[in-house]
Design a protein around this motif. Structure first.
Motif, short mmCIF file in Angstrom:
data_model
loop_
_atom_site.label_atom_id
_atom_site.label_comp_id
_atom_site.label_asym_id
_atom_site.label_seq_id
_atom_site.Cartn_x
_atom_site.Cartn_y
_atom_site.Cartn_z
N MET A 155 -13.37 6.10 6.98
CA MET A 155 -11.64 7.18 6.33
C MET A 155 -11.22 8.14 8.04
SD MET A 155 -10.42 5.24 4.36
CE MET A 155 -9.56 6.30 3.20
N PRO A 156 -10.34 8.29 8.03
CA PRO A 156 -8.79 8.07 6.95
C PRO A 156 -8.52 6.51 7.81
CG PRO A 156 -8.00 9.42 9.22
CD PRO A 156 -9.44 9.29 9.22
N TYR A 157 -8.12 5.71 7.09
CA TYR A 157 -7.83 3.77 7.62
C TYR A 157 -6.53 4.28 8.78
CZ TYR A 157 -9.93 2.91 3.12
OH TYR A 157 -10.87 2.51 2.30
N ASN A 158 -6.65 2.75 9.39
CA ASN A 158 -5.83 2.87 10.36
C ASN A 158 -4.69 2.34 9.70
OD1 ASN A 158 -6.64 4.33 12.55
ND2 ASN A 158 -7.77 1.79 13.00
N LEU A 159 -3.19 3.17 9.67
CA LEU A 159 -2.50 2.45 8.78
C LEU A 159 -2.17 1.44 9.09
CD1 LEU A 159 0.20 5.65 9.07
CD2 LEU A 159 -1.54 5.38 7.08
N ARG A 160 -1.85 0.07 7.72
CA ARG A 160 -1.67 -1.33 7.99
C ARG A 160 -0.56 -1.28 8.94
NH1 ARG A 160 2.73 -1.73 4.15
NH2 ARG A 160 2.54 -0.26 2.70
N SER A 161 -0.71 -2.65 9.42
CA SER A 161 0.99 -3.04 10.22
C SER A 161 1.90 -3.40 9.74
CB SER A 161 0.69 -4.49 10.94
OG SER A 161 0.40 -5.04 10.29
N GLY A 162 1.84 -3.29 7.77
CA GLY A 162 3.48 -3.74 7.45
C GLY A 162 3.92 -2.12 7.55
N VAL A 163 3.13 -0.89 7.41
CA VAL A 163 3.99 0.03 6.78
C VAL A 163 5.49 0.27 7.14
CG1 VAL A 163 3.91 2.96 7.12
CG2 VAL A 163 1.65 1.18 6.15
N VAL A 164 6.64 1.00 6.42
CA VAL A 164 7.81 1.12 6.93
C VAL A 164 7.54 2.86 6.97
CG1 VAL A 164 8.45 -1.01 7.15
CG2 VAL A 164 8.71 0.04 5.29
N GLY A 165 8.56 3.20 8.06
CA GLY A 165 8.39 5.14 7.69
C GLY A 165 7.24 5.59 7.72
N THR A 166 7.50 7.23 7.92
CA THR A 166 6.58 8.03 7.36
C THR A 166 6.39 8.89 6.87
OG1 THR A 166 7.63 9.23 9.00
CG2 THR A 166 7.49 8.13 10.37
N GLY A 167 5.40 9.79 6.72
CA GLY A 167 5.25 10.39 5.65
C GLY A 167 6.41 11.38 5.19
N SER A 168 7.08 11.76 6.29
CA SER A 168 8.33 12.54 6.55
C SER A 168 9.24 11.66 4.66
CB SER A 168 9.51 13.13 7.22
OG SER A 168 9.77 11.69 7.67
N ASP A 169 9.18 10.08 5.08
CA ASP A 169 10.13 9.60 4.34
C ASP A 169 9.38 9.67 2.78
OD1 ASP A 169 11.90 8.95 6.30
OD2 ASP A 169 10.03 7.51 6.64
N VAL A 170 8.48 9.59 2.47
CA VAL A 170 7.82 9.45 0.99
C VAL A 170 7.93 9.90 -0.02
CG1 VAL A 170 5.42 9.28 0.08
CG2 VAL A 170 5.80 8.08 2.62
N ARG A 171 8.75 9.30 -1.06
CA ARG A 171 8.88 10.23 -2.15
C ARG A 171 7.73 10.00 -3.03
NH1 ARG A 171 15.55 9.10 -3.04
NH2 ARG A 171 14.84 7.62 -2.89
N THR A 172 7.52 8.57 -3.01
CA THR A 172 6.17 7.86 -4.49
C THR A 172 5.50 7.92 -4.07
OG1 THR A 172 8.67 7.00 -5.59
CG2 THR A 172 6.00 7.00 -6.18
N LEU A 173 3.93 8.11 -4.01
CA LEU A 173 2.87 7.95 -3.64
C LEU A 173 1.75 7.20 -4.58
CD1 LEU A 173 -0.33 9.91 -1.65
CD2 LEU A 173 -0.73 8.65 -3.91
N ILE A 174 0.99 5.85 -4.55
CA ILE A 174 0.64 4.94 -6.02
C ILE A 174 -0.37 4.92 -5.49
CG2 ILE A 174 1.67 3.24 -6.87
CD1 ILE A 174 4.01 3.11 -6.39
N THR A 175 -1.54 5.61 -5.93
CA THR A 175 -2.64 4.49 -5.65
C THR A 175 -2.65 3.87 -7.37
OG1 THR A 175 -3.68 5.46 -8.02
CG2 THR A 175 -3.70 6.34 -5.21
N PHE A 176 -3.66 2.67 -6.50
CA PHE A 176 -4.23 1.31 -7.56
C PHE A 176 -5.67 1.06 -7.65
CE2 PHE A 176 0.49 -0.25 -6.41
CZ PHE A 176 1.02 -0.53 -7.46
#
Length: 260
Positions: A1-22
């Motif tokens: 860790m940290p992981y490399n971001l998966r290829s499907g990530v869209v946007g950046t940290g400045s876009d994030v409004r919700t962080l969801i863990t499963f």
């Protein structure tokens, strides 16, 4: 860790409004059936024998929702192993489990719970959402299950059973790793601009969300009832659903809105 971001990530940290863990077992992947989690469960038995010379199985205790290290503590204590010995050889026990799972990876049967793939795809397409894991599984074992299920690419960070015994601390660890994975996310978290949500199927998940001060969303897909999960939600901001089949409903619950 940290992981490399998966290829499907869209946007950046400045876009994030919700962080969801499963959570994984019982939330993303089915834990029902005689063969479900068989390799993971047997890895405990193999490690108990290899490291402590104890013949034991995790089903000797009620373990639903426990972290792997907590399970090791409880089972070995039941068999009379002193706490100091358990702790001194914990790293060896965890390594033995990981080795066993890698050697038997071909037998790691997993089944994605209905509705999970659809909601993950919807959430992953949003630039205002960051997806991670919080699971009692050891990191290597959790990632092996997700790779086998085809869900691994959705997640960029996580907290794992190899990090801590306390599931609540795993939520905190996941958020800390999200700060590392996404530029500018830490600033938004500190400013209260990001809502953190943990989704899980056990009472331990609901208590972990409370411990970490985040929203808890219970899903009754792992053998714990809606009523039991609801009873565990002793603070405001959480909710419980029977499953994640209704994609639009889940998206609204987790993010407050439906896009697309």
């Amino acid at each position: 860790m940290p992981y490399n971001l998966r290829s499907g990530v869209v946007g950046t940290g400045s876009d994030v409004r919700t962080l969801i863990t499963f959570d994984v077992d019982g939330t993303l992947l089915s834990n029902a059936g005689a063969h479900s989690n068989a390799v993971h469960k047997t890895s405990f038995t193999a490690a108990f024998q290899a490291v402590h010379h104890v013949a034991a199985h995790i089903d000797e205790i009620p373990h639903k929702g426990m972290t792997d290290m907590m399970i090791i503590d409880r089972v070995l204590t039941l068999h009379g192993v002193p706490a100091a010995d358990i702790e001194a050889r914990m790293a060896d026990t965890l390594a033995s489990m990981v080795t066993y799972c890698r050697e038997h990876a071909d037998g790691m049967a997993v089944e994605v719970i209905p509705g999970v793939a659809d909601i993950l795809a919807r959430l992953a397409a949003r630039k205002d959402v960051a997806l991670g894991l919080v699971t009692g599984n050891l990191e290597a074992i959790a990632l092996s299950k997700l790779e086998a299920s085809g869900l691994g690419d959705y997640f960029a960070f996580g907290g794992f059973g190899s990090d801590h015994r306390n599931r609540g601390e795993l939520v905190n660890k996941a958020v800390a790793r999200a700060r590392e994975a996404y530029a500018d996310l830490g600033t938004r978290l500190d400013a209260g601009l990001v809502t953190v949500v943990h989704v899980g199927d056990t009472v331990y998940d609901m208590k972990a969300a409370e411990y970490a001060g985040v929203r808890g969303v219970g899903v009754a897909t792992g053998g714990v009832t809606v009523e039991q999960l609801t009873e565990a939600l002793t603070w405001d901001g959480g909710c419980v659903v029977p499953d994640m089949r209704d994609t639009s409903q889940m998206e609204r619950i987790l993010t407050g809105s439906v896009l697309g």
